[in-house]
Design a protein around this motif. Sequence first.
Motif, PDB file in Angstrom:
ATOM      1  N   THR A 386       1.143 -30.971 -29.521  1.00  0.00           N
ATOM      2  CA  THR A 386       1.018 -29.865 -28.359  1.00  0.00           C
ATOM      3  C   THR A 386       0.663 -28.903 -30.025  1.00  0.00           C
ATOM      4  OG1 THR A 386       2.175 -30.730 -27.077  1.00  0.00           O
ATOM      5  CG2 THR A 386       1.857 -28.836 -27.122  1.00  0.00           C
ATOM      6  N   VAL A 390      -2.745 -26.529 -28.939  1.00  0.00           N
ATOM      7  CA  VAL A 390      -2.726 -25.500 -29.180  1.00  0.00           C
ATOM      8  C   VAL A 390      -3.965 -24.486 -30.147  1.00  0.00           C
ATOM      9  CG1 VAL A 390      -2.091 -23.377 -29.174  1.00  0.00           C
ATOM     10  CG2 VAL A 390      -1.279 -25.339 -27.496  1.00  0.00           C
ATOM     11  N   TYR A 393      -7.618 -25.606 -30.750  1.00  0.00           N
ATOM     12  CA  TYR A 393      -8.315 -25.255 -29.798  1.00  0.00           C
ATOM     13  C   TYR A 393      -8.762 -24.298 -29.234  1.00  0.00           C
ATOM     14  CZ  TYR A 393      -9.569 -25.444 -24.373  1.00  0.00           C
ATOM     15  OH  TYR A 393     -10.681 -25.680 -23.051  1.00  0.00           O
ATOM     16  N   ILE A 404      -3.144 -19.226 -24.059  1.00  0.00           N
ATOM     17  CA  ILE A 404      -2.113 -20.916 -24.635  1.00  0.00           C
ATOM     18  C   ILE A 404      -1.210 -20.710 -24.780  1.00  0.00           C
ATOM     19  CG2 ILE A 404      -3.295 -22.950 -24.298  1.00  0.00           C
ATOM     20  CD1 ILE A 404      -6.224 -22.966 -24.251  1.00  0.00           C
ATOM     21  N   VAL A 426      -5.431 -34.177 -22.588  1.00  0.00           N
ATOM     22  CA  VAL A 426      -5.075 -32.519 -22.420  1.00  0.00           C
ATOM     23  C   VAL A 426      -5.954 -32.106 -22.689  1.00  0.00           C
ATOM     24  CG1 VAL A 426      -3.403 -30.805 -23.781  1.00  0.00           C
ATOM     25  CG2 VAL A 426      -2.793 -33.244 -23.737  1.00  0.00           C
ATOM     26  N   THR A 427      -7.667 -31.830 -23.114  1.00  0.00           N
ATOM     27  CA  THR A 427      -8.213 -31.023 -23.498  1.00  0.00           C
ATOM     28  C   THR A 427      -8.759 -31.020 -21.393  1.00  0.00           C
ATOM     29  OG1 THR A 427      -8.951 -31.881 -25.545  1.00  0.00           O
ATOM     30  CG2 THR A 427     -11.036 -30.840 -23.900  1.00  0.00           C
ATOM     31  N   VAL A 430      -6.707 -28.863 -19.614  1.00  0.00           N
ATOM     32  CA  VAL A 430      -6.867 -27.450 -20.405  1.00  0.00           C
ATOM     33  C   VAL A 430      -7.356 -27.311 -19.513  1.00  0.00           C
ATOM     34  CG1 VAL A 430      -6.545 -25.901 -22.246  1.00  0.00           C
ATOM     35  CG2 VAL A 430      -4.836 -27.944 -22.304  1.00  0.00           C
ATOM     36  N   HIS A 431      -9.270 -27.533 -20.513  1.00  0.00           N
ATOM     37  CA  HIS A 431     -10.269 -27.207 -19.412  1.00  0.00           C
ATOM     38  C   HIS A 431     -10.310 -26.547 -18.148  1.00  0.00           C
ATOM     39  CE1 HIS A 431     -14.827 -26.220 -19.062  1.00  0.00           C
ATOM     40  NE2 HIS A 431     -14.563 -27.119 -18.349  1.00  0.00           N
ATOM     41  N   ILE A 446      -2.118 -20.540 -19.878  1.00  0.00           N
ATOM     42  CA  ILE A 446      -1.682 -21.503 -19.842  1.00  0.00           C
ATOM     43  C   ILE A 446      -0.884 -21.640 -20.375  1.00  0.00           C
ATOM     44  CG2 ILE A 446      -2.965 -24.068 -20.143  1.00  0.00           C
ATOM     45  CD1 ILE A 446      -5.989 -22.468 -19.732  1.00  0.00           C
ATOM     46  N   LEU A 448       1.770 -25.262 -22.498  1.00  0.00           N
ATOM     47  CA  LEU A 448       2.329 -26.542 -22.286  1.00  0.00           C
ATOM     48  C   LEU A 448       3.258 -26.991 -22.702  1.00  0.00           C
ATOM     49  CD1 LEU A 448      -1.075 -26.109 -23.025  1.00  0.00           C
ATOM     50  CD2 LEU A 448      -0.776 -28.068 -24.837  1.00  0.00           C
ATOM     51  N   VAL A 462       0.930 -29.104 -18.115  1.00  0.00           N
ATOM     52  CA  VAL A 462      -0.004 -28.404 -18.164  1.00  0.00           C
ATOM     53  C   VAL A 462      -0.187 -27.399 -17.216  1.00  0.00           C
ATOM     54  CG1 VAL A 462      -2.536 -27.971 -18.682  1.00  0.00           C
ATOM     55  CG2 VAL A 462      -1.702 -29.720 -19.462  1.00  0.00           C
ATOM     56  N   ASP A 464      -0.935 -23.888 -14.852  1.00  0.00           N
ATOM     57  CA  ASP A 464      -1.062 -22.327 -15.350  1.00  0.00           C
ATOM     58  C   ASP A 464      -0.761 -21.396 -13.952  1.00  0.00           C
ATOM     59  OD1 ASP A 464      -2.111 -22.674 -12.140  1.00  0.00           O
ATOM     60  OD2 ASP A 464      -3.663 -24.163 -13.200  1.00  0.00           O
TER      61      ASP A 464
END
Length: 532
Positions: A386, A390, A393, A404, A426-427, A430-431, A446, A448, A462, A464
């Motif tokens: 993780t 991060v 990303y 994030i 995870v991508t 997150v998107h 966001i 994690l 994940v 938000d």
Amino acid sequence: MPHAPPLFQHATIRRERYFFTLYRLFEAALLCLVVFSPVGDLLELPRHPTAAKWLAAGYLLIAVVLFVSGRHSRIRPQVLTGIGIDIWFCTLAMYVMPSLAGGIAMLLLFNVGAAALLLPARYGLIAAACAVAGVVTQYLLGAILGDGQTLRPLAELLMFAVSYLAIAALTGVLGAQMRASEALAEQRGSQAANLAEINELIIRRMRTGVLLVDGEGEIRLANEAALIHLGDAGHGRRSLATCTPELKQRLHQWQRSGSNDATPLQLKPDQPEVLPRFARLLAEGDQVLIFLDDASLASRRAETLTLATLGRFSASLAHEIRNPLAAISYATQLLQESRDIPEADLRLLEIIYQQTHRMNGIVENVLGLARRERAQPEQVDLREFTRAFVADYLETQPPDNASIEAHLPGAPVIAMVDRRQLQQIVTVLVHNALVYGRMPGEPARIGLHVHLDDKGAPLLDVTDRGPGIPEAVAAQLFRPFFTTSSHGTGLGLYIAHEMCEANQSALTYVPVPGGGACFRIRMAGTRAIETR
């Protein structure tokens, strides 16, 4: 192949045995008529009148006993006993009544044939041989005693012997064929009964509801699935119009026009929608079969067919779309590096680059759905994973005014998962959080979170701070092609869910009481892998 049922179980054999015992009774009665009635005066007197009377009476008594007991006894012992008695009494009758010897021998011919029909071939031939022995014995007694009245012509003796053996051989073959046909018919009947029971069980346990409606609109039959949709209204012979007026209207429309309305129909408020189909039970009959297909199952089958078609299409899609997109993207990047392009045109080039990047992402989603690559689990420290995710990303795709953050425990959390596929999962999450997980006018936040559940299974959440997801939408989040955005494909969460299942993990949506959304990945730990 199942064994043939015992001989005494065949209805045909029992009927033939009944007529055999009835014929024996007729023989004994005819013999008594000759001995005790004035009819006997027309014939020559027996050599031993008293013995003839006792013989006829005894034969009649035994014939009555065999006739009465034949309904409940086994066939083979009863027939063997009966033919033995027939041969014995006929041999004695031919001796004490020599004038009737030819007729008695002729009557015995039927007894031998009937016994050979009801018994196996070897027993029938033995009975014929015993009958021949009886006739020969009567002939030898006449020859030894020098009684010309008793002595019959030798040619007659030979004809009876041949007749007994021939009738035994012929009826033995017919009897074997009859028993084989009876056994085959009973076997086929048993198989047909079993198939009928299996068909009834299959229809009763089908997930598709089945109704049988007669010409008057009454429900004659309904399987378990149909009863679930109809409820108490489906029990007994009820009117379809009373139970489900909408279904009755659909049936009337189909009977009148032959067309079927494909709109889903909900028969009860607490039951799923169904798609009714109609078919006549007989071509010219008035009874109609109604099939109630679960609309959700039909929808899933349609999705499966769509995904299969999409998988076949993806191979050509990769060459037909990705290569031009790569060329457009590369040319756009080269133009952006040029110093002779005005500022306004640079903005247009940026839009072109962003849209080609978006289209490439759509192609990647479709290709990921089609490839279904096999997972290769390995031990992954979710804390380190993780943290690195991060950092990477933020470096490659820095979100505008969004944050994030990684919330990590103090100790390592080890999970068995394919690292590359976990990166894709995870991508996607997150998107989605960046696009949908923000309040209007506010940046996305966001998080994690890596932790363990009560059973020690590793979790990666994940989260938000957006408006959350309505319950009706949350129930369909992981269905393919389901999206609430006009720009989405509805494949991202579906592919992530499928990848999780390939890794023996689970992706679920967890509502957040204070607002926002949480997508939780529950993975297999090292202990779970060792004990599996």
